[in-house]
Design a protein around this motif. Structure first.
Motif, PDB file in Angstrom:
ATOM      1  N   PHE A 113      37.130  25.439  54.430  1.00  0.00           N
ATOM      2  CA  PHE A 113      36.425  26.566  55.040  1.00  0.00           C
ATOM      3  C   PHE A 113      35.419  26.099  56.079  1.00  0.00           C
ATOM      4  CE2 PHE A 113      37.327  28.018  50.656  1.00  0.00           C
ATOM      5  CZ  PHE A 113      37.983  29.215  50.899  1.00  0.00           C
ATOM      6  N   ASN A 114      35.212  26.928  57.101  1.00  0.00           N
ATOM      7  CA  ASN A 114      33.987  26.865  57.893  1.00  0.00           C
ATOM      8  C   ASN A 114      32.931  27.631  57.105  1.00  0.00           C
ATOM      9  OD1 ASN A 114      35.338  25.661  60.146  1.00  0.00           O
ATOM     10  ND2 ASN A 114      36.058  27.691  60.760  1.00  0.00           N
ATOM     11  N   ILE A 115      31.784  27.025  56.883  1.00  0.00           N
ATOM     12  CA  ILE A 115      30.762  27.615  56.012  1.00  0.00           C
ATOM     13  C   ILE A 115      29.500  27.893  56.810  1.00  0.00           C
ATOM     14  CG2 ILE A 115      29.317  27.252  53.979  1.00  0.00           C
ATOM     15  CD1 ILE A 115      31.535  25.368  52.939  1.00  0.00           C
ATOM     16  N   ILE A 116      29.015  29.110  56.704  1.00  0.00           N
ATOM     17  CA  ILE A 116      27.725  29.508  57.288  1.00  0.00           C
ATOM     18  C   ILE A 116      26.864  30.043  56.153  1.00  0.00           C
ATOM     19  CG2 ILE A 116      26.520  30.922  58.982  1.00  0.00           C
ATOM     20  CD1 ILE A 116      29.250  31.362  60.364  1.00  0.00           C
ATOM     21  N   VAL A 117      25.690  29.474  55.959  1.00  0.00           N
ATOM     22  CA  VAL A 117      24.768  29.946  54.926  1.00  0.00           C
ATOM     23  C   VAL A 117      23.432  30.288  55.570  1.00  0.00           C
ATOM     24  CG1 VAL A 117      23.576  29.416  52.760  1.00  0.00           C
ATOM     25  CG2 VAL A 117      25.897  28.534  53.161  1.00  0.00           C
ATOM     26  N   PRO A 213      37.501  47.482  48.299  1.00  0.00           N
ATOM     27  CA  PRO A 213      36.953  47.011  47.022  1.00  0.00           C
ATOM     28  C   PRO A 213      37.408  45.624  46.580  1.00  0.00           C
ATOM     29  CG  PRO A 213      38.625  48.699  46.650  1.00  0.00           C
ATOM     30  CD  PRO A 213      38.366  48.671  48.129  1.00  0.00           C
ATOM     31  N   VAL A 214      38.528  45.144  47.083  1.00  0.00           N
ATOM     32  CA  VAL A 214      39.092  43.827  46.714  1.00  0.00           C
ATOM     33  C   VAL A 214      38.861  43.521  45.229  1.00  0.00           C
ATOM     34  CG1 VAL A 214      39.210  42.791  49.005  1.00  0.00           C
ATOM     35  CG2 VAL A 214      37.047  42.697  47.782  1.00  0.00           C
ATOM     36  N   ASP A 215      39.471  44.347  44.389  1.00  0.00           N
ATOM     37  CA  ASP A 215      39.216  44.303  42.955  1.00  0.00           C
ATOM     38  C   ASP A 215      39.508  42.946  42.320  1.00  0.00           C
ATOM     39  OD1 ASP A 215      38.410  46.969  42.918  1.00  0.00           O
ATOM     40  OD2 ASP A 215      40.441  47.706  42.596  1.00  0.00           O
ATOM     41  N   GLU A 216      40.580  42.298  42.728  1.00  0.00           N
ATOM     42  CA  GLU A 216      40.927  41.014  42.128  1.00  0.00           C
ATOM     43  C   GLU A 216      39.908  39.933  42.486  1.00  0.00           C
ATOM     44  OE1 GLU A 216      43.304  40.442  39.839  1.00  0.00           O
ATOM     45  OE2 GLU A 216      43.439  42.639  39.891  1.00  0.00           O
ATOM     46  N   PHE A 217      39.387  40.010  43.674  1.00  0.00           N
ATOM     47  CA  PHE A 217      38.319  39.096  44.111  1.00  0.00           C
ATOM     48  C   PHE A 217      37.086  39.279  43.231  1.00  0.00           C
ATOM     49  CE2 PHE A 217      34.667  38.555  47.165  1.00  0.00           C
ATOM     50  CZ  PHE A 217      34.774  37.187  47.373  1.00  0.00           C
ATOM     51  N   GLU A 223      34.701  36.608  36.110  1.00  0.00           N
ATOM     52  CA  GLU A 223      35.229  35.691  35.092  1.00  0.00           C
ATOM     53  C   GLU A 223      34.553  34.323  35.169  1.00  0.00           C
ATOM     54  OE1 GLU A 223      39.421  35.720  35.788  1.00  0.00           O
ATOM     55  OE2 GLU A 223      39.754  37.547  34.611  1.00  0.00           O
ATOM     56  N   VAL A 224      34.276  33.846  36.365  1.00  0.00           N
ATOM     57  CA  VAL A 224      33.611  32.557  36.513  1.00  0.00           C
ATOM     58  C   VAL A 224      32.139  32.652  36.114  1.00  0.00           C
ATOM     59  CG1 VAL A 224      32.925  30.766  38.158  1.00  0.00           C
ATOM     60  CG2 VAL A 224      35.216  31.755  38.272  1.00  0.00           C
ATOM     61  N   VAL A 225      31.470  33.693  36.574  1.00  0.00           N
ATOM     62  CA  VAL A 225      30.045  33.844  36.267  1.00  0.00           C
ATOM     63  C   VAL A 225      29.833  34.032  34.764  1.00  0.00           C
ATOM     64  CG1 VAL A 225      27.999  35.281  36.621  1.00  0.00           C
ATOM     65  CG2 VAL A 225      29.476  34.725  38.552  1.00  0.00           C
ATOM     66  N   ALA A 226      30.774  34.673  34.089  1.00  0.00           N
ATOM     67  CA  ALA A 226      30.657  34.904  32.638  1.00  0.00           C
ATOM     68  C   ALA A 226      30.590  33.595  31.863  1.00  0.00           C
ATOM     69  CB  ALA A 226      31.824  35.747  32.153  1.00  0.00           C
ATOM     70  N   GLN A 227      31.036  32.511  32.469  1.00  0.00           N
ATOM     71  CA  GLN A 227      30.935  31.208  31.825  1.00  0.00           C
ATOM     72  C   GLN A 227      29.528  30.614  31.952  1.00  0.00           C
ATOM     73  OE1 GLN A 227      34.163  28.604  33.177  1.00  0.00           O
ATOM     74  NE2 GLN A 227      35.414  30.405  33.616  1.00  0.00           N
ATOM     75  N   GLY A 297      33.283  30.875  42.602  1.00  0.00           N
ATOM     76  CA  GLY A 297      34.357  31.692  42.038  1.00  0.00           C
ATOM     77  C   GLY A 297      35.097  32.471  43.105  1.00  0.00           C
ATOM     78  N   GLY A 298      34.348  33.004  44.071  1.00  0.00           N
ATOM     79  CA  GLY A 298      34.986  33.725  45.164  1.00  0.00           C
ATOM     80  C   GLY A 298      35.808  32.821  46.053  1.00  0.00           C
ATOM     81  N   LEU A 299      35.279  31.641  46.366  1.00  0.00           N
ATOM     82  CA  LEU A 299      36.007  30.717  47.235  1.00  0.00           C
ATOM     83  C   LEU A 299      37.259  30.174  46.542  1.00  0.00           C
ATOM     84  CD1 LEU A 299      33.131  28.712  48.962  1.00  0.00           C
ATOM     85  CD2 LEU A 299      34.227  30.856  49.643  1.00  0.00           C
ATOM     86  N   ASP A 300      37.152  29.883  45.262  1.00  0.00           N
ATOM     87  CA  ASP A 300      38.316  29.400  44.531  1.00  0.00           C
ATOM     88  C   ASP A 300      39.429  30.466  44.485  1.00  0.00           C
ATOM     89  OD1 ASP A 300      37.135  26.959  44.078  1.00  0.00           O
ATOM     90  OD2 ASP A 300      36.448  27.472  42.051  1.00  0.00           O
TER      91      ASP A 300
END
Length: 306
Positions: A113-117, A213-217, A223-227, A297-300
């Motif tokens: 990815f090109n990343i901008i923060v 809404p991109v529900d699967e995203f 699911e990742v944050v729940a860990q 989680g979103g990037l993965d």
């Protein structure tokens, strides 16, 4: 429940004028340092990333430089992702989570990815622990053309210079007890209206876009944050912050109509995180790690779907 119909400034039912806004501004105090807690943490990142000043806020309260951090392996053929924090300056883990992502995880994604923060859009809000800017304007309701918010306008101008479509935009936020005790009462007073308080969700949740809404995203992030931390359960009406759930831990807003940060970017995948730092089940570090987990989680998810 309805909030009190009185606030320390203004007359109930009457919108604030310039005098009331001045009274409000005089009550605000610097409680922490943007320079020490944000800008100083960007200096070591210069060895691995490009750190760029993209604007400067100018208020009677002071001037504040605005910074972004970008990955160096820039390639127009790669997907570009935007992470924003501190749109509401008082939401600490959004700012610190963006910085922690840069310190610990961003480099491992820079091949894909090109990343901008942009870690802190609202430095004055960060220092005074405020939702609004010094003009009593909410930056996260101001992402639209001819924005009244310097903070929002500066980021939109900067992102427009890239002339590309973003693949993802993840905006890092918190929901705190002060939303009900201070910020929503202040909003009602400023606007001369009545706002219904909602129960503050105990846990992490996401705000998606009703138009995209991109529900699967969203599901993948939850699911990742729940860990890392607990996901907010719905209230007795099956809602979070007064909005029906779209799925576990997710509600959707009309982000463009409301002028929210994720609405301006037109990214294919957008979400706003909401951490609850006042929960007895978390501490500051857990809140920061939850924000980092949301980004990764979103990037993965994007990488897995190809």
């Amino acid at each position: 429940m309805k909030q009190s119909d009185t606030y320390s400034i203004g007359i109930p039912g009457n919108k604030w004028g310039e005098e009331e806004k001045k009274q409000w501004l005089l009550q605000q105090e610097v409680k922490r340092s943007y320079q020490k807690e944000v800008v100083a943490k960007l200096e070591p990142l210069k060895a691995r990333f490009d750190v760029e000043q993209y604007g400067e806020l100018s208020y009677d309260a002071g001037t504040y430089p605005l910074f972004v951090v970008r990955s160096r392996q820039w390639d127009s053929n790669k997907a570009t992702i935007l992470v924003t924090g501190g749109v509401h300056g008082y939401e600490t883990s959004g700012v610190q989570g963006a910085i922690r992502f840069l310190e610990t995880k961003a480099e491992s994604y820079s091949d894909q990815f090109n990343i901008i923060v942009a870690p802190c859009l609202s430095p004055w809000g960060y220092e005074t622990i405020n939702r609004w800017n010094p003009s009593a304007v909410d930056p996260n309701r101001s992402f639209y053309e001819d924005s009244p918010s310097q903070e929002s306008a500066a980021l939109m101008r900067y992102i427009a210079t890239f002339q590309l479509k973003l693949t993802a935009h993840i905006d890092l936020h918190e929901t705190t007890d002060t939303d009900n005790s201070e910020f929503r009462p202040a909003l009602a007073a400023r606007d001369g209206s009545v706002h219904n308080n909602w129960n503050i969700p105990d846990g992490f949740y996401l705000v998606g876009d009703t138009e995209n809404p991109v529900d699967e995203f969203q599901k993948a992030i939850i699911e990742v944050v729940a860990q890392v931390t607990h996901i907010a359960p719905p209230d007795g009406e099956g809602k979070l912050i007064g909005v029906p759930l779209s799925q576990e831990g997710v509600v959707n807003y009309a982000t463009k109509a409301l002028g929210l940060c994720i609405g301006f970017s037109d990214a294919a995948f957008t979400t706003t995180t909401e951490v609850y730092p006042d929960s007895p089940l978390v501490d500051d570090e857990n809140c920061i790690l939850a924000q980092v987990a949301a980004i990764t989680g979103g990037l993965d998810f994007i990488l897995k779907r190809g």
